[in-house]
Design a protein around this motif. Structure first.
Motif, PDB file in Angstrom:
ATOM      1  N   HIS A 141       0.840  -1.195   0.000  1.00 17.24           N
ATOM      2  CA  HIS A 141       0.000   0.000   0.000  1.00 17.24           C
ATOM      3  C   HIS A 141       0.871   1.240   0.000  1.00 17.24           C
ATOM      4  O   HIS A 141       2.095   1.160   0.157  1.00 17.24           O
ATOM      5  N   GLN A 170      -3.262   5.599   2.475  1.00 15.03           N
ATOM      6  CA  GLN A 170      -4.405   4.754   2.138  1.00 15.03           C
ATOM      7  C   GLN A 170      -5.053   4.194   3.410  1.00 15.03           C
ATOM      8  O   GLN A 170      -4.494   4.279   4.505  1.00 15.03           O
ATOM      9  N   PRO A 190      -5.759  -2.320  -0.151  1.00 17.40           N
ATOM     10  CA  PRO A 190      -5.898  -0.940   0.333  1.00 17.40           C
ATOM     11  C   PRO A 190      -6.868  -0.130  -0.513  1.00 17.40           C
ATOM     12  O   PRO A 190      -7.127  -0.469  -1.667  1.00 17.40           O
ATOM     13  N   GLY A 194      -8.090   3.901  -1.765  1.00 12.47           N
ATOM     14  CA  GLY A 194      -7.739   5.310  -1.908  1.00 12.47           C
ATOM     15  C   GLY A 194      -6.491   5.530  -2.738  1.00 12.47           C
ATOM     16  O   GLY A 194      -5.502   4.809  -2.593  1.00 12.47           O
ATOM     17  N   GLY A 195      -6.536   6.551  -3.609  1.00 14.76           N
ATOM     18  CA  GLY A 195      -5.391   6.845  -4.451  1.00 14.76           C
ATOM     19  C   GLY A 195      -5.054   8.319  -4.539  1.00 14.76           C
ATOM     20  O   GLY A 195      -4.045   8.695  -5.149  1.00 14.76           O
ATOM     21  N   VAL A 247      -2.512  10.297  -0.893  1.00 17.19           N
ATOM     22  CA  VAL A 247      -1.332   9.461  -0.708  1.00 17.19           C
ATOM     23  C   VAL A 247      -0.074  10.276  -0.986  1.00 17.19           C
ATOM     24  O   VAL A 247      -0.100  11.256  -1.739  1.00 17.19           O
TER      25      VAL A 247
END
Length: 247
Positions: free
Chosen positions: A40, A44, A104, A106-107, A110
């Protein structure tokens, strides 16, 4: 192949508690062994699911507290009164006990060590968790990206990662803002993050810093608005927020 990878990443996996440490009287960091974890990025989060003996399930989302480390995953959980998941994870949950984890996820929120831009982290309470993952990722990668962390919390007793944050780290500048009670011997009065705080402790807007803001919804919106008013590029302000809930 891309679709298969996404499907695998979002599949539920069984993790087992390998260790834990208490951060505050109501918050605990949990270390899991999670075979097959795909890795990950700092910032995230994951979904955590508990299943009771009668088949009842409860699910919550938690930010990852540390950078990728093989099949090890760390979460820091704040206990919430009557929280179906948090009260179990910070209470009777014992070494070797299972839990399901998916992610994981979410992008956008980050940070990658290859990004050379200065970084501003602004945390409200337990919003420090994904931001601490970024601090740790920076240290693990051995990069010199300049970081500033502004950490708002109610009292000294609620400070997460106290020993780690108090250990000097080159290139990391930390500012604490206490809203209800100051540490013993610290002059001044409790206050909230405001224009003066960010004007003094944050990077100047012309530095082009990437800003990460995490905390309760009202806190995040206030900080983001101030940063824009101070001239920061809205496209470089990334926010993660959480609102009131039972857990």
């Amino acid at each position: 192949m891309a679709r298969t990878a996404v499907s695998g990443r979002l599949a539920w996996r069984v993790a087992r508690l390998a260790g834990f440490r208490d951060e505050t009287p109501t918050a605990r960091t949990l270390v899991f062994d999670l075979p097959g974890w795909p890795g990950h990025l700092a910032g995230q989060h994951v979904d955590v699911r508990l299943t009771a003996a009668d088949g009842y399930r409860a699910q919550r989302s938690y930010s990852l507290a540390a950078p990728a480390d093989g099949d090890r995953v760390e979460l820091t959980v704040q206990r919430v009164a009557d929280g179906e998941v948090s009260e179990h994870l910070t209470g009777p949950y014992a070494i070797g006990d299972p839990v399901e984890i998916r992610g994981p996820v979410g992008g956008w929120f980050v940070w990658r060590p290859v990004d050379p831009a200065p970084v501003l982290l602004v945390a409200g309470g337990s919003g420090i968790v994904p931001l601490m993952a970024m601090v740790r990722a920076r240290r693990a990668a051995g990069v010199r990206t300049p970081f500033k962390l502004i950490y708002s919390l109610r009292t000294p007793a609620e400070l997460y990662y106290a020993e780690e944050l108090r250990t000097p780290l080159a290139g990391l500048d930390v500012t604490y803002v206490y809203t209800r009670e100051l540490p013993e011997g610290r002059p001044g009065i409790p206050r909230r993050i405001d224009v003066a705080t960010l004007n003094t402790a944050a990077w100047p807007a012309e530095f082009g810093a990437t800003c990460f803001v995490c905390g309760p919804t009202g806190f995040v919106e206030t900080v983001a608005d101030i940063l824009v008013a101070l001239g920061h590029d809205p496209h470089r302000i990334r926010t993660e927020r959480f609102g009131p809930s039972r857990d």
